[in-house]
Design a protein around this motif. Structure first.
Motif, PDB file in Angstrom:
ATOM      1  N   LYS B  18       0.771  -0.905  -0.483  1.00  0.00           N
ATOM      2  CA  LYS B  18       0.139  -0.199   0.360  1.00  0.00           C
ATOM      3  C   LYS B  18       0.844   1.035   0.167  1.00  0.00           C
ATOM      4  O   LYS B  18       1.941   1.383   0.635  1.00  0.00           O
ATOM      5  N   SER B  36      -0.789  -2.816  -6.860  1.00  0.00           N
ATOM      6  CA  SER B  36      -1.992  -3.310  -6.726  1.00  0.00           C
ATOM      7  C   SER B  36      -2.743  -4.262  -8.101  1.00  0.00           C
ATOM      8  O   SER B  36      -2.030  -3.997  -8.808  1.00  0.00           O
ATOM      9  N   THR B 235       0.060  -9.472   2.117  1.00  0.00           N
ATOM     10  CA  THR B 235      -0.849  -8.714   1.548  1.00  0.00           C
ATOM     11  C   THR B 235      -1.487  -8.243   2.873  1.00  0.00           C
ATOM     12  O   THR B 235      -1.601  -7.111   3.812  1.00  0.00           O
ATOM     13  N   GLU B 236      -1.605  -9.402   3.883  1.00  0.00           N
ATOM     14  CA  GLU B 236      -2.606  -9.499   5.585  1.00  0.00           C
ATOM     15  C   GLU B 236      -1.083  -8.133   6.367  1.00  0.00           C
ATOM     16  O   GLU B 236      -1.337  -7.067   6.983  1.00  0.00           O
ATOM     17  N   ASP B 238       1.086  -6.304   4.833  1.00  0.00           N
ATOM     18  CA  ASP B 238       1.136  -4.652   4.555  1.00  0.00           C
ATOM     19  C   ASP B 238      -0.218  -3.749   5.064  1.00  0.00           C
ATOM     20  O   ASP B 238       0.407  -2.703   5.610  1.00  0.00           O
ATOM     21  N   SER B 239      -1.049  -4.702   4.609  1.00  0.00           N
ATOM     22  CA  SER B 239      -2.194  -4.248   4.713  1.00  0.00           C
ATOM     23  C   SER B 239      -1.892  -3.496   6.686  1.00  0.00           C
ATOM     24  O   SER B 239      -2.382  -2.567   7.323  1.00  0.00           O
ATOM     25  N   ASN B 240      -1.925  -4.917   7.516  1.00  0.00           N
ATOM     26  CA  ASN B 240      -1.807  -4.120   9.383  1.00  0.00           C
ATOM     27  C   ASN B 240      -0.110  -3.663   9.591  1.00  0.00           C
ATOM     28  O   ASN B 240      -0.672  -2.567  10.425  1.00  0.00           O
ATOM     29  N   HIS B 243      -2.475  -0.274   8.832  1.00  0.00           N
ATOM     30  CA  HIS B 243      -3.381   0.372  10.111  1.00  0.00           C
ATOM     31  C   HIS B 243      -2.099   0.326  11.103  1.00  0.00           C
ATOM     32  O   HIS B 243      -2.838   1.239  12.221  1.00  0.00           O
ATOM     33  N   TYR B 279      -7.305 -11.000   3.465  1.00  0.00           N
ATOM     34  CA  TYR B 279      -8.130  -9.700   3.465  1.00  0.00           C
ATOM     35  C   TYR B 279      -6.905  -8.694   3.303  1.00  0.00           C
ATOM     36  O   TYR B 279      -5.376  -8.983   3.817  1.00  0.00           O
ATOM     37  N   THR B 280      -7.390  -7.046   2.601  1.00  0.00           N
ATOM     38  CA  THR B 280      -6.790  -6.390   2.601  1.00  0.00           C
ATOM     39  C   THR B 280      -7.547  -5.044   2.635  1.00  0.00           C
ATOM     40  O   THR B 280      -8.639  -5.127   2.540  1.00  0.00           O
ATOM     41  N   ILE B 281      -7.623  -4.011   3.024  1.00  0.00           N
ATOM     42  CA  ILE B 281      -8.045  -2.894   4.111  1.00  0.00           C
ATOM     43  C   ILE B 281      -7.825  -1.875   3.742  1.00  0.00           C
ATOM     44  O   ILE B 281      -6.261  -1.646   4.255  1.00  0.00           O
ATOM     45  N   ASP B 282      -8.170  -0.824   2.861  1.00  0.00           N
ATOM     46  CA  ASP B 282      -7.642   0.589   2.268  1.00  0.00           C
ATOM     47  C   ASP B 282      -8.190   1.435   3.900  1.00  0.00           C
ATOM     48  O   ASP B 282      -9.121   1.149   5.008  1.00  0.00           O
TER      49      ASP B 282
END
Lengths: 324, 324
Positions: B18, B36, B235-236, B238-240, B243, B279-282
């Motif tokens: 991200k 992406s 991916t998880e 990197d999302s974490n 956040h 999962y991944t979260i913006d």
């Protein structure tokens, strides 16, 4: 000596600046210093009886035989005391807590503080608090803080000799309340000891540790000045930093439940409304809501209305671990 | 020229690695590169009409006049195009998306990609995709990735000239699915542009950025090898990491809702069961569940059974932004 026995009580503690990750795992010398409040009202009471007729240690927690791993950890701690006392008698250990254990309420802190005080007393040793703090640390890191009452700082340092806690301010310095919201009583998946060992797998742990002196300084000042807004900011930031490291470890440690998050969000909202309250979360899903006495009743009422709140415990600044 | 018009469509994208934080805020040059997947099925369609009779730009989003701040941002973007085209005509801009905007589904990415393609086309310019990517980046960072289809990498670099995206693998390389769980359609509290500006207030941002080359390399390899377990882990993580930075910024940015956390926990559990999903979260509460085609229907069924799921969108690898 035939039979020597002692009973001690100790309180758990809640850290504003948290302990996460070790510089030395075996000696439990932490990566960073920490600051906590000892929690009166919650306690572990432990009886240690050295008995020359026993051929092994017997450990009972809440009247039930402890698991093999817990018994081994307790025996290892008794070995430290036996080494200082210069004898090898086995012991019966009976421990009881008046709050749910293993759910992020530092049950091992009060347990190893009480075990240290009862064990050394039963062994006939008369040790200074700093010595007790060092020994307790070897059993469970945060137990070194539960040796003391009030606001306590654990100096990380680098060696077994100089890594111990001391009082920062006595329990009557500031009447903070800790409203502990239990959202789940299950024993957590990954215990703190294993968790500490994973801290270094997070790309963020070094940055968290490097920033710790700044947070410790700010927290010390906020406590000494009874500056709640500052204490709230630094406490929430520090809790978030620890969970950031947990979340980005390999494997990822996610201790929060949906209810945990909801309470965090509500507490933040209430503070924006002017309530003196902040959250902090240990290695478990339950939320410690730290507040001033003035707001405690109103916050307790609001918390009890939230869905998913199984139990609510309330603690006030507590006293040092002591022989009964 | 009297009236010149063009219509373009662009897809949003979901980042595995991200973009968070800028090296240069004005030019939207990011602190770290990102990777992406362009999301087919979701799209923004934008019509730009330059009209010499207009005395100001008019911006409509979903048939309603845009807010003053959105209109200003669109006009600023049109200025970039007018500068290249060498004229000063005002424009009418009509934009429509078939998915909820401002809820962490990169609506600004597809919007500014479509605006860039429609605007340059209406202005009579014929630009290379890399040029379009650079221009789109100035409007909204992640829009530079939505210029391309399939798996896309944005090279961070350091200057306006060399910070743009390129195709890493085409859309038919790997049939991943994105199941987007909408748990809340409210417009998020803190938009991405403001959020990026806060990244540097986190003690963790530098560490996150310093570790980015390793994650980019691992993600690139996982995509090229179609290695789902590796893609899921990185991916998880990197999302974490993103956040974690958000959560520890000042002020703290908490985009998750209780439902967000529940879905994260469920997805992790399903993967442990053998399902190919992560999962991944913006910057919003909604959760992107990335999965292989093989598991997509079963995962969709499970997601629909969870409480708090308002809507579920499904996207497949999408194509480049294009004039209709």
């Amino acid at each position: 000596m035939a039979i020597r026995t002692a009973i001690a009580v100790a309180n758990p503690n809640i850290a504003f600046i948290k302990y996460w990750g070790n510089r030395d795992h075996a000696l439990r010398i932490p990566c960073n210093g920490s600051i906590s409040l000892t929690l009166g009202g919650l306690e572990t009471q432990t009886t240690v009886t050295f008995d020359e007729n026993l051929t092994s240690d017997h450990v009972f927690i809440d009247d039930r035989s402890a698991s093999a791993s817990t018994s081994a950890r307790v025996s290892q701690h008794l070995d430290r005391i036996r080494l200082i006392a210069g004898f090898k008698y086995c012991a019966k250990v009976e421990s009881r807590s008046n709050f749910p254990v293993g759910a992020g309420i530092a049950s091992s802190a009060s347990a190893f503080a009480a075990l240290t005080v009862a064990g050394t007393s039963a062994a006939g040793l008369s040790l200074q608090p700093i010595e007790l703090s060092r020994i307790a640390r070897l059993g469970s890191g945060s137990a070194c803080r539960s040796i003391f009452g009030g606001f306590v700082e654990w100096h990380a340092n680098e060696t077994d000799e100089d890594s111990y806690a001391e009082v920062l301010a006595p329990s009557n310095h500031w009447d903070l309340q800790d409203l502990i919201v239990i959202v789940n009583q299950e024993h957590k998946g990954v215990g703190s000891t294993e968790g500490h060992a994973l801290a270094d797998t997070s790309p963020l742990q070094n940055a968290r540790v490097a920033d710790a002196p700044r947070r410790l300084k700010e927290c010390r000042r906020a406590i000494l000045d009874r500056d709640f807004p500052s204490l709230a900011s630094i406490t929430e930031l520090d809790s978030n930093l620890m969970h950031a490291v947990m979340l980005t470890s390999t494997p990822s440690l996610m201790y929060w439940y949906p209810e945990t998050l909801q309470i965090m969000n509500e507490v933040t909202r209430w503070r924006a409304e002017g309530y003196e309250v902040c959250y902090t979360i240990d290695a478990g899903p339950n939320v410690h809501c730290i507040c001033t006495r003035k707001y405690a009743d109103r916050i307790e009422k609001r918390l009890r209305r939230l869905p998913g709140v199984i139990q609510l415990l309330r603690a006030s600044p507590g006293n040092q671990a002591r022989v009964l």
